[in-house]
Design a protein around this motif. Structure first.
Motif, mmCIF file in Angstrom:
data_model
loop_
_atom_site.group_PDB
_atom_site.id
_atom_site.type_symbol
_atom_site.label_atom_id
_atom_site.label_comp_id
_atom_site.label_asym_id
_atom_site.label_seq_id
_atom_site.Cartn_x
_atom_site.Cartn_y
_atom_site.Cartn_z
ATOM 1 N N PRO A 150 -19.537 56.130 66.896
ATOM 2 C CA PRO A 150 -18.471 56.480 66.166
ATOM 3 C C PRO A 150 -17.691 55.337 65.585
ATOM 4 N N SER A 151 -17.038 55.698 64.477
ATOM 5 C CA SER A 151 -16.140 54.557 63.675
ATOM 6 C C SER A 151 -15.168 53.997 64.554
ATOM 7 N N ALA A 152 -14.658 54.680 65.390
ATOM 8 C CA ALA A 152 -13.543 54.148 66.441
ATOM 9 C C ALA A 152 -14.125 52.977 67.251
ATOM 10 N N ARG A 153 -15.437 53.286 67.618
ATOM 11 C CA ARG A 153 -16.210 52.171 68.380
ATOM 12 C C ARG A 153 -16.314 51.006 67.363
ATOM 13 N N ASP A 159 -12.436 44.455 66.659
ATOM 14 C CA ASP A 159 -11.327 43.753 67.236
ATOM 15 C C ASP A 159 -11.664 43.073 68.369
ATOM 16 N N SER A 160 -12.481 43.315 69.204
ATOM 17 C CA SER A 160 -13.294 42.486 70.277
ATOM 18 C C SER A 160 -13.745 41.141 69.513
ATOM 19 N N LEU A 161 -14.438 41.271 68.490
ATOM 20 C CA LEU A 161 -15.115 39.908 67.906
ATOM 21 C C LEU A 161 -14.123 38.912 67.426
ATOM 22 N N HIS A 162 -13.086 39.627 66.694
ATOM 23 C CA HIS A 162 -11.801 39.036 66.197
ATOM 24 C C HIS A 162 -11.181 37.989 67.156
ATOM 25 N N ALA A 163 -10.772 38.866 68.474
ATOM 26 C CA ALA A 163 -10.066 38.204 69.395
ATOM 27 C C ALA A 163 -10.742 37.165 70.172
ATOM 28 N N LEU A 503 -19.354 48.991 71.812
ATOM 29 C CA LEU A 503 -20.130 50.030 71.112
ATOM 30 C C LEU A 503 -20.502 51.246 71.986
ATOM 31 N N GLY A 504 -20.262 51.071 73.160
ATOM 32 C CA GLY A 504 -20.381 52.154 74.196
ATOM 33 C C GLY A 504 -21.796 52.564 74.551
#
Length: 516
Positions: A150-153, A159-163, A503-504
């Motif tokens: 899903p696009s939300a994932r 966001d995780s990679l940026h952080a 990505l779940g």
């Protein structure tokens, strides 16, 4: 054995060996040596047909030995009785099913193998991973598909990679980095963090060029070896000196190609050839004079020297310089236009600088960081490649597709399967060239046991997980300005774990501790 007797009738020189299901490792090693010297190995295995969904029937150590034979490209596997045996020998490219036992079937199998009788019939059961045809049985590999995410994932992944990368830059883990996570279909999320150098504020991108360091071992040398083994020009369990007779060091004759590729050859990890030699020729002479310091096959020790030798083996067998072979047979077919040894001067502005090198007394940019590779001209089996995130994403997608990308087959699918599985887990969890997850290496804790990858000293890493259908690529220049910076380790595992979590996808099983 009727099968062997019929082969003799067909005017073939045959040696028949009955293999006990209780054979020990010494017996199996002896048989592997014999197998390396012949033109073809036919394994006839009869096991009683079992009811149900195809429970495995061949003893584990025997199945592993037969798979080892299959990796040579010489194996014809004849399944008598239970056809589900085929599932235990996935690397073999040739199968024959008799679906029963007895002298008549054995003789018919031999005649079919040597073309004296037609192959006909269908297996009257379903064999997942295979398809039956009127003229025999072929192995079918389902087309790999990308996981539906899903696009939300994907947003959460980004966001995780940026952080993670922004925090690592702030912490001084590296001046700059590029990360990409994707599937067989393409990149899902990518990010360039920091800048190329204190004197160059350019933000890294998919087209930034990085010194891959030891990723050369898998992107360059292992790729070449995979093709040569797939073409049956190199046999994994043959002595290296069969292909590289100039390797005359004491003990070299006992080392196999497989042992070099799994870092179990007993060689030292390294030696400073760049200090010991005054020229490239002298450095190579010293390499060929370096032999094992322990019994081959008894110890895992990561060795640059082994892959330097493999680079020379590729050149000897193919008749082409390593750089030309990789370019013509791997990089060009994949459209990897940013990947090469000895990058040209006009690439310099795109290349991430590496170390302020104490040996060369300058900051390196576009020159191979590894000193031994530099000493022998910048092209070696262990280091020397430069590449971009764009190119390596294509390379990873090709592996996830079993050796093919955009309709272009680069590697044989069965040979890919052989090369990416752990070879001898009593020593380590190394595959051929590649690492596999150990629970303590850069794979982190969420990639599946089917994953494979590698790292590079300059701060690079690539992991692919065909079970979960994803790849994780991290490119940095963590040695800028000095190699004493060791903060890259936790960044690698954080990126891999965060990618799978965001990505779940299902977390991989914890791997037992092994090579680090």
């Amino acid at each position: 054995v009727p099968l062997a007797a019929e082969m003799r009738v067909q005017n073939r020189k045959v040696r028949s060996i009955r293999l006990s299901t209780h054979a020990n490792s010494a017996e199996l090693d002896s048989l592997a040596t014999i197998a390396s010297l012949v033109d073809r190995v036919v394994v006839y295995s009869y096991t009683r047909t079992l009811e149900g969904d195809g429970r495995l029937a061949i003893p584990t150590q025997i199945a592993a030995f037969v798979s080892r034979l299959a990796s040579t490209g010489k194996l014809v596997f004849v399944a008598g009785g239970n056809p589900y045996q085929l599932k235990q020998v996935p690397q073999s490219s040739t199968y024959l099913v008799t679906y029963g036992r007895g002298e008549a079937l054995e003789r018919a199998a031999a005649r079919a193998i040597f073309g004296a009788a037609p192959i006909s019939g269908r297996v009257p059961v379903s064999l997942p991973g295979f398809f039956a045809r009127g003229d025999g049985l072929s192995r079918g590999t389902p087309a790999p598909t990308a996981p539906v995410i899903p696009s939300a994932r994907i947003d959460a992944l980004r966001d995780s990679l940026h952080a993670i990368l922004d925090r690592a830059v702030a912490d001084g883990a590296f001046p700059g980095a590029y990360v990409a996570v994707g599937t067989v279909d393409g990149v899902l999320a990518e990010y360039g963090a920091g800048q190329l150098d204190v004197a160059d504020s350019t933000r890294p991108s998919a087209r930034t060029i990085w010194d891959l360091a030891s990723l050369t071992k898998v992107i360059g040398t292992t790729s070449a070896m995979l093709q040569l083994v797939g073409q049956q020009k190199v046999v994994l369990d043959s002595p290296v000196v069969r292909y590289l007779p100039e390797w005359t060091a004491n003990g070299a004759h006992a080392i196999t190609v497989r042992q070099l590729m799994t870092h179990s050859a007993g060689l030292p990890a390294w030696r400073p050839l760049y200090k010991e030699a005054a020229s490239a020729d002298e450095a190579l002479k010293q390499l060929f004079a370096t032999g094992p310091d322990t019994i081959p096959g008894k110890r895992f020790l990561y060795s640059d020297l082994g892959f330097m030798l493999l680079g020379k083996l590729v050149e000897r067998v193919s008749g082409e310089p390593l750089a030309r072979f990789d370019s013509a047979h791997v990089f060009a077919p994949l459209g990897m236009s940013d990947t090469r040894y000895l990058p040209p001067a006009d690439w310099k502005s795109r290349i991430a600088p590496t170390e302020q090198d104490p040996w060369r007394q300058r900051k390196l940019r576009g020159e191979v960081h590894d000193e031994n590779a530099a000493m022998i001209g910048g092209v070696s089996g262990h280091a020397g490649l430069f590449s971009s995130g764009r190119d390596l994403a294509r390379f990873a997608r090709m592996y996830l597709k079993g050796g093919m990308l955009d309709g272009q087959r680069v590697f044989d699918a069965n040979t890919v399967a052989t090369f990416t599985h752990a070879q001898d887990t009593t020593i380590s969890r190394r595959a051929l060239g590649w690492e596999t997850p150990t629970g303590g290496n850069s794979a982190g804790h969420r990639l599946s046991a089917a994953a494979f990858g590698h790292t590079g000293f300059t701060g690079t890493s690539l992991w692919m997980d065909p079970q979960q259908g994803v790849f994780v690529l991290l490119l940095t220049n963590r040695v800028n300005p000095t190699r004493t910076n060791l903060k890259i380790g936790r960044v690698r595992t954080s990126v891999a774990d965060a990618a799978i979590a965001a990505l779940g996808l299902s977390a991989g099983p914890a791997a037992s501790p092994g090579n680090r």
